[in-house]
Design a protein around this motif. Structure first.
Motif, mmCIF file in Angstrom:
data_model
loop_
_atom_site.group_PDB
_atom_site.id
_atom_site.type_symbol
_atom_site.label_atom_id
_atom_site.label_comp_id
_atom_site.label_asym_id
_atom_site.label_seq_id
_atom_site.Cartn_x
_atom_site.Cartn_y
_atom_site.Cartn_z
ATOM 1 N N LEU A 126 3.679 -32.101 -32.645
ATOM 2 C CA LEU A 126 3.038 -30.816 -32.411
ATOM 3 C C LEU A 126 1.733 -31.015 -31.647
ATOM 4 C CD1 LEU A 126 3.496 -29.214 -35.957
ATOM 5 C CD2 LEU A 126 5.018 -29.060 -33.971
ATOM 6 N N GLY A 127 1.486 -30.144 -30.667
ATOM 7 C CA GLY A 127 0.278 -30.230 -29.871
ATOM 8 C C GLY A 127 -0.904 -29.541 -30.540
ATOM 9 N N LEU A 128 -2.099 -30.099 -30.343
ATOM 10 C CA LEU A 128 -3.311 -29.499 -30.907
ATOM 11 C C LEU A 128 -3.543 -28.126 -30.287
ATOM 12 C CD1 LEU A 128 -5.812 -30.150 -32.766
ATOM 13 C CD2 LEU A 128 -6.993 -30.783 -30.650
ATOM 14 N N TYR A 130 -6.608 -35.153 -28.993
ATOM 15 C CA TYR A 130 -5.654 -34.310 -28.274
ATOM 16 C C TYR A 130 -4.235 -34.867 -28.303
ATOM 17 C CZ TYR A 130 -9.723 -31.738 -26.710
ATOM 18 O OH TYR A 130 -10.861 -30.980 -26.689
ATOM 19 N N TYR A 185 -2.318 -27.614 -35.462
ATOM 20 C CA TYR A 185 -1.288 -28.020 -34.515
ATOM 21 C C TYR A 185 -0.245 -26.916 -34.372
ATOM 22 C CZ TYR A 185 -3.388 -32.615 -34.925
ATOM 23 O OH TYR A 185 -4.288 -33.663 -34.909
ATOM 24 N N ASN A 186 0.104 -26.610 -33.136
ATOM 25 C CA ASN A 186 0.958 -25.463 -32.840
ATOM 26 C C ASN A 186 2.385 -25.675 -33.349
ATOM 27 O OD1 ASN A 186 2.258 -23.238 -31.789
ATOM 28 N ND2 ASN A 186 1.230 -23.360 -29.800
ATOM 29 N N THR A 206 -0.506 -35.632 -29.820
ATOM 30 C CA THR A 206 0.397 -34.837 -30.641
ATOM 31 C C THR A 206 0.454 -35.417 -32.058
ATOM 32 O OG1 THR A 206 2.294 -36.155 -29.928
ATOM 33 C CG2 THR A 206 1.821 -34.130 -28.695
ATOM 34 N N PHE A 207 0.849 -34.553 -32.992
ATOM 35 C CA PHE A 207 0.871 -34.955 -34.393
ATOM 36 C C PHE A 207 2.302 -35.177 -34.855
ATOM 37 C CE2 PHE A 207 0.500 -34.362 -38.999
ATOM 38 C CZ PHE A 207 -0.596 -35.162 -39.270
ATOM 39 N N ASN A 220 -7.707 -29.954 -38.265
ATOM 40 C CA ASN A 220 -7.078 -29.743 -36.962
ATOM 41 C C ASN A 220 -5.891 -28.816 -37.148
ATOM 42 O OD1 ASN A 220 -8.903 -31.515 -35.854
ATOM 43 N ND2 ASN A 220 -7.390 -33.043 -35.233
#
Length: 251
Positions: free
Chosen positions: A149-151, A141, A111-112, A143-144, A109
């Motif tokens: 951080l968003g996917l 979907y 993450y931005n 956040t991490f 994945n």
């Protein structure tokens, strides 16, 4: 005085979490402690500043100094930066010491982390080490943590071609980078090795099939991912957990 959104998000996680949050979510490692120590320092600095920056100026994004051993991103500019969390995948012809693992790609994945790279690069460099001990969210979907951080997309292989698909949804279309390896250096000795070692840092140049202005992708700040030296006592196929930062350059 308003805090920059990234710092506000990080402060919310670190200060408002219940006492047992970190025990349940992931191990509170030295890296994580260092991460939040830096967050605290930044918050203090922003509060004292008369002109705190909440912008995301991607022109400020620079590769880590150690990446100078890779081909330079000539005539290109940074577009995005992503934290990658997933597995490096391998096969073995047999389970003896006479065989060596063969790499068959990776799945991760993305993450931005673009604004983190622009404003707080030293925090970004810590993230792969921390992410390695954090399982991927059950809700894809979500956040991490710990930077929320968003996917933004997925990394996988189409045959033997490393692909970075950032066309996440109908409304989040960031393009697709189809790549081939253009350079490699061993991870620094300070990298988190995991059980067998950190995968190398890479430069990947784009090829036909790319959608968007991407010209190259750098895999840096790697943590774990390498296989054992031989296939002794290993299954015919196996995965090694890894994390890394990916820098996307284009024009």
């Amino acid at each position: 005085m308003r805090l920059a959104p990234i710092l506000l998000s990080l402060a919310t996680v670190s200060l408002a979490a219940p006492a047992n949050f970190f025990d349940n979510a992931y191990d509170f490692s030295d890296e994580l402690s260092d991460f939040y120590s830096k967050v605290s320092q930044y918050i203090s600095r922003v509060r004292k500043s008369s002109t705190p920056s909440a912008t995301c100026d991607i022109s400020k994004i620079k590769l880590p100094a150690f990446a100078s051993g890779l081909p330079a991103p000539n005539e290109t500019v940074p577009i995005y930066v992503a934290l990658g969390r997933g597995t490096q995948n391998y096969t073995c012809a047999d389970s003896t010491s006479a065989s060596t693992p063969k790499a068959i790609g990776a799945v991760a994945n993305l993450y931005n982390a673009t604004c983190l790279a622009a404003n707080y690069p030293d925090l970004l460099e810590l993230l792969p080490n921390i992410a390695l001990s954090i399982s991927l969210p059950t809700n894809e979907y979500a956040t991490f943590p710990p930077a929320n951080l968003g996917l933004m997309g997925h990394h996988f292989f189409t045959g033997t071609i490393p692909e970075f698909n950032l066309d996440l949804t109908a409304t989040k279309q960031f393009g697709i980078a189809m790549t081939k390896k253009g350079g490699q250096i061993n991870a620094p000795t300070t990298a988190v090795k995991g059980e067998y070692g950190a995968v190398p840092w890479l430069y990947l140049s784009t090829i036909d099939g790319t959608v968007g202005k991407y010209k190259g992708v750098y895999r840096v700040d790697t943590a774990s991912g390498s296989p054992p030296d031989t296939c002794e006592k290993m299954p015919s196929s196996f995965q090694i957990q890894y994390s890394a930062n990916y820098y996307f350059f284009g024009n």
